[in-house]
Write an enzyme that holds these catalytic residues in place. Structure first.
Site, PDB file in Angstrom:
ATOM      1  N   PRO A  33      12.777  11.882 -10.652  1.00  0.00           N
ATOM      2  CG  PRO A  33      13.458  13.763 -11.852  1.00  0.00           C
ATOM      3  CD  PRO A  33      12.264  13.141 -11.223  1.00  0.00           C
ATOM      4  CG  ASP A  34      18.946   8.918  -8.297  1.00  0.00           C
ATOM      5  OD1 ASP A  34      19.394   9.894  -7.661  1.00  0.00           O
ATOM      6  OD2 ASP A  34      19.403   7.767  -8.206  1.00  0.00           O
ATOM      7  CG  PHE A  35      19.374  15.091  -7.116  1.00  0.00           C
ATOM      8  CD1 PHE A  35      19.897  16.007  -6.223  1.00  0.00           C
ATOM      9  CD2 PHE A  35      18.069  15.225  -7.521  1.00  0.00           C
ATOM     10  CE1 PHE A  35      19.122  17.037  -5.744  1.00  0.00           C
ATOM     11  CE2 PHE A  35      17.283  16.248  -7.048  1.00  0.00           C
ATOM     12  CZ  PHE A  35      17.817  17.164  -6.159  1.00  0.00           C
ATOM     13  NE  ARG A  36      24.462  13.011  -5.126  1.00  0.00           N
ATOM     14  CZ  ARG A  36      23.495  13.601  -4.454  1.00  0.00           C
ATOM     15  NH1 ARG A  36      22.324  13.032  -4.380  1.00  0.00           N
ATOM     16  NH2 ARG A  36      23.706  14.760  -3.845  1.00  0.00           N
ATOM     17  CG  ASN A 104      13.976  10.700  -1.376  1.00  0.00           C
ATOM     18  OD1 ASN A 104      15.031  10.879  -1.966  1.00  0.00           O
ATOM     19  ND2 ASN A 104      13.443   9.504  -1.201  1.00  0.00           N
ATOM     20  CG  ASP A 106       9.735  12.855  -2.504  1.00  0.00           C
ATOM     21  OD1 ASP A 106       9.275  12.467  -1.403  1.00  0.00           O
ATOM     22  OD2 ASP A 106      10.556  12.192  -3.167  1.00  0.00           O
ATOM     23  CG  HIS A 121      19.172  16.149   1.894  1.00  0.00           C
ATOM     24  ND1 HIS A 121      19.536  15.253   0.912  1.00  0.00           N
ATOM     25  CD2 HIS A 121      20.190  16.144   2.781  1.00  0.00           C
ATOM     26  CE1 HIS A 121      20.718  14.735   1.194  1.00  0.00           C
ATOM     27  NE2 HIS A 121      21.138  15.249   2.327  1.00  0.00           N
TER      28      HIS A 121
END
Ligand code: ZN
Length: 239
Positions: A33-36, A104, A106, A121
């Site tokens: 899922p995209d945070f924003r 990302n 992940d 990040h």
């Protein structure tokens, strides 16, 4: 293949100095899922806003609630690389892509085979004890009940990700600037370029082959050689 994708193929086929800069949109096609985004984490019901839970002060004050959220939303063990990750890894292997710079956390680029990945990040795949520095796998954190503790000293184990209120790793930032400033083609994908300071990085690009691949428009569209408003996995998968 659309005219734009053909043009992208022509550009990338002729280059040995491609740099890729990617955002959350690269991972959404892998089911992360995209945070924003509208339907992303920030709009889901939770006890606190995700932006607050994923902050340094919240983590220190309430690690239990942090990890309740983290275990449920941030660890996606079933996610696999998509066509975008695979194409970038292929380009690197062929000697045409110099670096992947990603927002990302992940590990999907590495899973696809990319070696030179600059993680602005951090990564959920690296974790460490805040007291003694011992490192832990994502599985150790994923399988821990509640707050993960160090096996050696009992200290708090945290993910090596940049939380809100925390500074980006300057070494990673400087390397990213270096690759971008020397790039022949800069492909920016899966980001609306709204998040600073990472988004400011593309200002260091000096070439005339900026390619934007994002489902919505960005404030850099006018500076780009090519803007492709399609999902990035679908675009790179055609090349
Ligand atoms: Zn420890």
């Amino acid at each position: 293949m659309t005219e734009q994708v053909k043009e992208l193929k022509k550009l990338t086929d002729a280059s040995d100095n491609i740099v890729f800069f990617g955002g959350a949109g690269v991972s959404t096609e892998s089911g992360i899922p995209d945070f924003r985004s509208e339907d992303g984490l920030y709009h889901q019901q939770y006890d606190y806003p995700p932006e607050q839970i994923l902050s340094h002060s919240f983590f220190m004050a309430n690690p239990k609630e942090f990890y309740r959220f983290y275990h449920a939303k941030m660890i996606c063990p079933e996610a696999r690389p998509n066509a975008a990750h695979r194409k970038l890894a292929e380009w690197e292997k062929e000697g045409r892509l110099r670096a992947v710079i990603t927002q990302n956390i992940d590990n999907l680029h590495q899973m696809a085979g990319s070696k030179n990945v600059l993680e602005l990040h951090g990564s959920t795949h690296r974790n460490y004890c805040m007291s003694c520095g011992e490192t832990y796998t994502w599985q150790y954190v994923a399988h821990s009940e509640g707050v993960p503790r160090c096996e050696h000293c009992g200290g708090l184990v945290r993910p090596d990700v940049v939380l809100y209120e925390e500074a980006l790793d300057m070494d990673v930032m400087e390397r990213a600037v270096d690759y971008i400033s020397k790039a022949d083609i800069l492909i920016v994908g899966g980001t609306s370029l709204a998040v600073y300071p990472a988004a400011g990085l593309i200002r260091y690009y000096r070439g005339d082959k900026l390619v934007l691949i994002n489902k919505s428009t960005t404030s850099y569209d006018r500076q780009a050689r090519l803007c492709i408003a399609e999902p990035i996995g679908e675009v790179l998968g055609q090349l």
